[in-house]
Design a protein around this motif. Structure first.
Motif, PDB file in Angstrom:
ATOM      1  N   GLY A  32       0.799  -1.209   0.000  1.00  0.00           N
ATOM      2  CA  GLY A  32       0.000   0.000   0.000  1.00  0.00           C
ATOM      3  C   GLY A  32       0.835   1.264   0.000  1.00  0.00           C
ATOM      4  O   GLY A  32       0.404   2.310  -0.474  1.00  0.00           O
ATOM      5  N   LEU A  33       2.053   1.177   0.519  1.00  0.00           N
ATOM      6  CA  LEU A  33       2.924   2.346   0.566  1.00  0.00           C
ATOM      7  C   LEU A  33       3.302   2.821  -0.829  1.00  0.00           C
ATOM      8  O   LEU A  33       3.508   4.008  -1.059  1.00  0.00           O
ATOM      9  CB  LEU A  33       4.193   2.022   1.353  1.00  0.00           C
ATOM     10  N   MET A  34       3.417   1.882  -1.770  1.00  0.00           N
ATOM     11  CA  MET A  34       3.864   2.229  -3.109  1.00  0.00           C
ATOM     12  C   MET A  34       2.953   3.238  -3.767  1.00  0.00           C
ATOM     13  O   MET A  34       3.392   4.074  -4.534  1.00  0.00           O
ATOM     14  CB  MET A  34       3.935   0.958  -3.973  1.00  0.00           C
ATOM     15  N   TYR A  35       1.679   3.211  -3.463  1.00  0.00           N
ATOM     16  CA  TYR A  35       0.738   4.059  -4.171  1.00  0.00           C
ATOM     17  C   TYR A  35       0.821   5.519  -3.762  1.00  0.00           C
ATOM     18  O   TYR A  35       0.304   6.376  -4.445  1.00  0.00           O
ATOM     19  CB  TYR A  35      -0.674   3.489  -4.039  1.00  0.00           C
ATOM     20  N   GLY A  36       1.504   5.826  -2.687  1.00  0.00           N
ATOM     21  CA  GLY A  36       1.719   7.207  -2.308  1.00  0.00           C
ATOM     22  C   GLY A  36       3.053   7.734  -2.805  1.00  0.00           C
ATOM     23  O   GLY A  36       3.362   8.899  -2.626  1.00  0.00           O
ATOM     24  N   ARG A  37       3.843   6.895  -3.443  1.00  0.00           N
ATOM     25  CA  ARG A  37       5.175   7.285  -3.886  1.00  0.00           C
ATOM     26  C   ARG A  37       5.181   7.609  -5.369  1.00  0.00           C
ATOM     27  O   ARG A  37       4.423   7.064  -6.140  1.00  0.00           O
ATOM     28  CB  ARG A  37       6.167   6.161  -3.630  1.00  0.00           C
ATOM     29  N   ASP A  38       6.088   8.468  -5.731  1.00  0.00           N
ATOM     30  CA  ASP A  38       6.269   8.821  -7.130  1.00  0.00           C
ATOM     31  C   ASP A  38       7.478   8.048  -7.638  1.00  0.00           C
ATOM     32  O   ASP A  38       8.611   8.323  -7.240  1.00  0.00           O
ATOM     33  CB  ASP A  38       6.494  10.323  -7.236  1.00  0.00           C
ATOM     34  N   THR A  39       7.241   7.077  -8.485  1.00  0.00           N
ATOM     35  CA  THR A  39       8.331   6.225  -8.972  1.00  0.00           C
ATOM     36  C   THR A  39       8.595   6.426 -10.457  1.00  0.00           C
ATOM     37  O   THR A  39       9.179   5.570 -11.100  1.00  0.00           O
ATOM     38  CB  THR A  39       8.014   4.740  -8.704  1.00  0.00           C
ATOM     39  N   SER A  40       8.194   7.545 -10.997  1.00  0.00           N
ATOM     40  CA  SER A  40       8.344   7.785 -12.432  1.00  0.00           C
ATOM     41  C   SER A  40       9.652   8.484 -12.765  1.00  0.00           C
ATOM     42  O   SER A  40      10.093   9.390 -12.054  1.00  0.00           O
ATOM     43  CB  SER A  40       7.185   8.632 -12.946  1.00  0.00           C
ATOM     44  N   ALA A  41      10.244   8.096 -13.891  1.00  0.00           N
ATOM     45  CA  ALA A  41      11.453   8.740 -14.403  1.00  0.00           C
ATOM     46  C   ALA A  41      11.124  10.000 -15.195  1.00  0.00           C
ATOM     47  O   ALA A  41      12.008  10.603 -15.792  1.00  0.00           O
ATOM     48  CB  ALA A  41      12.222   7.764 -15.281  1.00  0.00           C
ATOM     49  N   PHE A  42       9.835  10.363 -15.204  1.00  0.00           N
ATOM     50  CA  PHE A  42       9.391  11.499 -16.011  1.00  0.00           C
ATOM     51  C   PHE A  42       8.663  12.531 -15.163  1.00  0.00           C
ATOM     52  O   PHE A  42       7.976  12.198 -14.210  1.00  0.00           O
ATOM     53  CB  PHE A  42       8.433  11.034 -17.116  1.00  0.00           C
ATOM     54  N   ASN A  43       8.800  13.779 -15.576  1.00  0.00           N
ATOM     55  CA  ASN A  43       7.999  14.865 -15.008  1.00  0.00           C
ATOM     56  C   ASN A  43       6.638  14.873 -15.691  1.00  0.00           C
ATOM     57  O   ASN A  43       6.441  14.203 -16.708  1.00  0.00           O
ATOM     58  CB  ASN A  43       8.714  16.208 -15.222  1.00  0.00           C
ATOM     59  N   SER A  44       5.723  15.655 -15.182  1.00  0.00           N
ATOM     60  CA  SER A  44       4.365  15.665 -15.721  1.00  0.00           C
ATOM     61  C   SER A  44       4.300  16.120 -17.180  1.00  0.00           C
ATOM     62  O   SER A  44       3.396  15.737 -17.909  1.00  0.00           O
ATOM     63  CB  SER A  44       3.449  16.543 -14.865  1.00  0.00           C
ATOM     64  N   ASP A  45       5.297  16.883 -17.631  1.00  0.00           N
ATOM     65  CA  ASP A  45       5.316  17.336 -19.028  1.00  0.00           C
ATOM     66  C   ASP A  45       6.033  16.347 -19.953  1.00  0.00           C
ATOM     67  O   ASP A  45       6.164  16.595 -21.146  1.00  0.00           O
ATOM     68  CB  ASP A  45       5.950  18.720 -19.136  1.00  0.00           C
ATOM     69  N   GLY A  46       6.509  15.223 -19.396  1.00  0.00           N
ATOM     70  CA  GLY A  46       7.194  14.211 -20.186  1.00  0.00           C
ATOM     71  C   GLY A  46       8.702  14.361 -20.218  1.00  0.00           C
ATOM     72  O   GLY A  46       9.405  13.507 -20.767  1.00  0.00           O
ATOM     73  N   SER A  47       9.224  15.419 -19.625  1.00  0.00           N
ATOM     74  CA  SER A  47      10.682  15.587 -19.578  1.00  0.00           C
ATOM     75  C   SER A  47      11.285  14.578 -18.599  1.00  0.00           C
ATOM     76  O   SER A  47      10.598  14.038 -17.730  1.00  0.00           O
ATOM     77  CB  SER A  47      11.044  17.021 -19.187  1.00  0.00           C
ATOM     78  N   PHE A  48      12.570  14.344 -18.762  1.00  0.00           N
ATOM     79  CA  PHE A  48      13.275  13.349 -17.942  1.00  0.00           C
ATOM     80  C   PHE A  48      13.571  13.875 -16.547  1.00  0.00           C
ATOM     81  O   PHE A  48      13.873  15.043 -16.360  1.00  0.00           O
ATOM     82  CB  PHE A  48      14.625  12.994 -18.560  1.00  0.00           C
ATOM     83  N   ARG A  49      13.567  12.953 -15.616  1.00  0.00           N
ATOM     84  CA  ARG A  49      14.165  13.167 -14.299  1.00  0.00           C
ATOM     85  C   ARG A  49      15.532  12.490 -14.410  1.00  0.00           C
ATOM     86  O   ARG A  49      15.622  11.263 -14.419  1.00  0.00           O
ATOM     87  CB  ARG A  49      13.311  12.544 -13.210  1.00  0.00           C
ATOM     88  N   TRP A  50      16.553  13.276 -14.516  1.00  0.00           N
ATOM     89  CA  TRP A  50      17.869  12.755 -14.871  1.00  0.00           C
ATOM     90  C   TRP A  50      18.463  11.753 -13.886  1.00  0.00           C
ATOM     91  O   TRP A  50      19.194  10.854 -14.319  1.00  0.00           O
ATOM     92  CB  TRP A  50      18.819  13.909 -15.175  1.00  0.00           C
ATOM     93  N   PRO A  51      18.203  11.818 -12.587  1.00  0.00           N
ATOM     94  CA  PRO A  51      18.751  10.765 -11.718  1.00  0.00           C
ATOM     95  C   PRO A  51      18.306   9.363 -12.148  1.00  0.00           C
ATOM     96  O   PRO A  51      19.083   8.405 -12.069  1.00  0.00           O
ATOM     97  CB  PRO A  51      18.219  11.116 -10.334  1.00  0.00           C
ATOM     98  N   TRP A  52      17.076   9.208 -12.635  1.00  0.00           N
ATOM     99  CA  TRP A  52      16.583   7.910 -13.104  1.00  0.00           C
ATOM    100  C   TRP A  52      17.389   7.459 -14.322  1.00  0.00           C
ATOM    101  O   TRP A  52      17.767   6.307 -14.428  1.00  0.00           O
ATOM    102  CB  TRP A  52      15.101   8.002 -13.472  1.00  0.00           C
ATOM    103  N   PHE A  53      17.629   8.376 -15.247  1.00  0.00           N
ATOM    104  CA  PHE A  53      18.334   8.018 -16.475  1.00  0.00           C
ATOM    105  C   PHE A  53      19.822   7.771 -16.219  1.00  0.00           C
ATOM    106  O   PHE A  53      20.443   6.948 -16.893  1.00  0.00           O
ATOM    107  CB  PHE A  53      18.094   9.051 -17.575  1.00  0.00           C
ATOM    108  N   ARG A  54      20.408   8.447 -15.236  1.00  0.00           N
ATOM    109  CA  ARG A  54      21.801   8.140 -14.871  1.00  0.00           C
ATOM    110  C   ARG A  54      21.892   6.719 -14.312  1.00  0.00           C
ATOM    111  O   ARG A  54      22.827   5.975 -14.635  1.00  0.00           O
ATOM    112  CB  ARG A  54      22.333   9.177 -13.888  1.00  0.00           C
ATOM    113  N   ARG A  55      20.930   6.334 -13.481  1.00  0.00           N
ATOM    114  CA  ARG A  55      20.932   4.956 -12.965  1.00  0.00           C
ATOM    115  C   ARG A  55      20.666   3.965 -14.085  1.00  0.00           C
ATOM    116  O   ARG A  55      21.299   2.904 -14.154  1.00  0.00           O
ATOM    117  CB  ARG A  55      19.903   4.805 -11.838  1.00  0.00           C
ATOM    118  N   LEU A  56      19.744   4.289 -14.987  1.00  0.00           N
ATOM    119  CA  LEU A  56      19.469   3.407 -16.117  1.00  0.00           C
ATOM    120  C   LEU A  56      20.723   3.195 -16.946  1.00  0.00           C
ATOM    121  O   LEU A  56      21.021   2.067 -17.351  1.00  0.00           O
ATOM    122  CB  LEU A  56      18.347   3.988 -16.984  1.00  0.00           C
TER     123      LEU A  56
END
Length: 165
Positions: free
Chosen positions: A48-72
């Protein structure tokens, strides 16, 4: 939970996985559901905790969240090094539905991901554009009848030689 620590621990284990015969892993740019599809499982912890978390590599406009892409990049480089294939999920239903502000943002995120992959020249990546896209809870743009690779500008003029291998 620490994304950097977890990534680093995964990178360390990838060689062992490959030596044991595992030749592919799945990585998602929008998390996933550790509970499966059973709504009853989502009421308790830790799922249930997962649903309150933001786990997306993208911002709402579709731009990248670079920490996710550096890990990728670290994961894709290590997979290539040990001879593994990565099935990369761009979108996951629960996240896509709550993250993006518009259909244009979804297309921007998808196009950007493909262009980024092409510039990196990876040959060990399979794309899963929208995991479980046949589920009714998906963001409307990701429904199979609406999101078609052939309808997008792929590869785009932003790819190094205008093509994906």
């Amino acid at each position: 939970w620490d994304a950097e620590r977890n990534t680093n621990e995964f990178l360390i284990q990838m060689g062992s996985y490959a030596r044991s015969g595992l030749n592919a892993v799945t990585v998602s740019l929008q998390g996933g559901s550790p509970c499966g599809n059973n709504p009853d499982d989502r009421r308790g912890n830790p799922c249930g905790l997962m649903y309150g978390r933001d786990t997306s590599a993208f911002n709402s406009d579709g731009s990248f969240r670079w920490p996710w892409f550096r890990r990728l990049k670290k994961v894709l480089d290590r997979a290539d090094e040990v001879g593994m294939v990565v099935m990369l999920q761009i979108f996951y239903p629960d996240e896509a539905m709550k993250v993006f502000e518009s259909d244009r943002a979804v297309i921007f995120a998808a196009q950007g991901t493909v262009d980024w992959l092409a510039r990196q020249r990876y040959t060990n990546v399979l794309l899963d554009v929208c995991n479980e896209c046949d589920l009714c809870r998906i963001a409307p743009i990701c429904e199979p009848r609406r999101l078609r690779l052939s309808s997008l500008n792929w590869p785009s003029p932003n790819t190094p030689d205008g093509r994906l291998d």
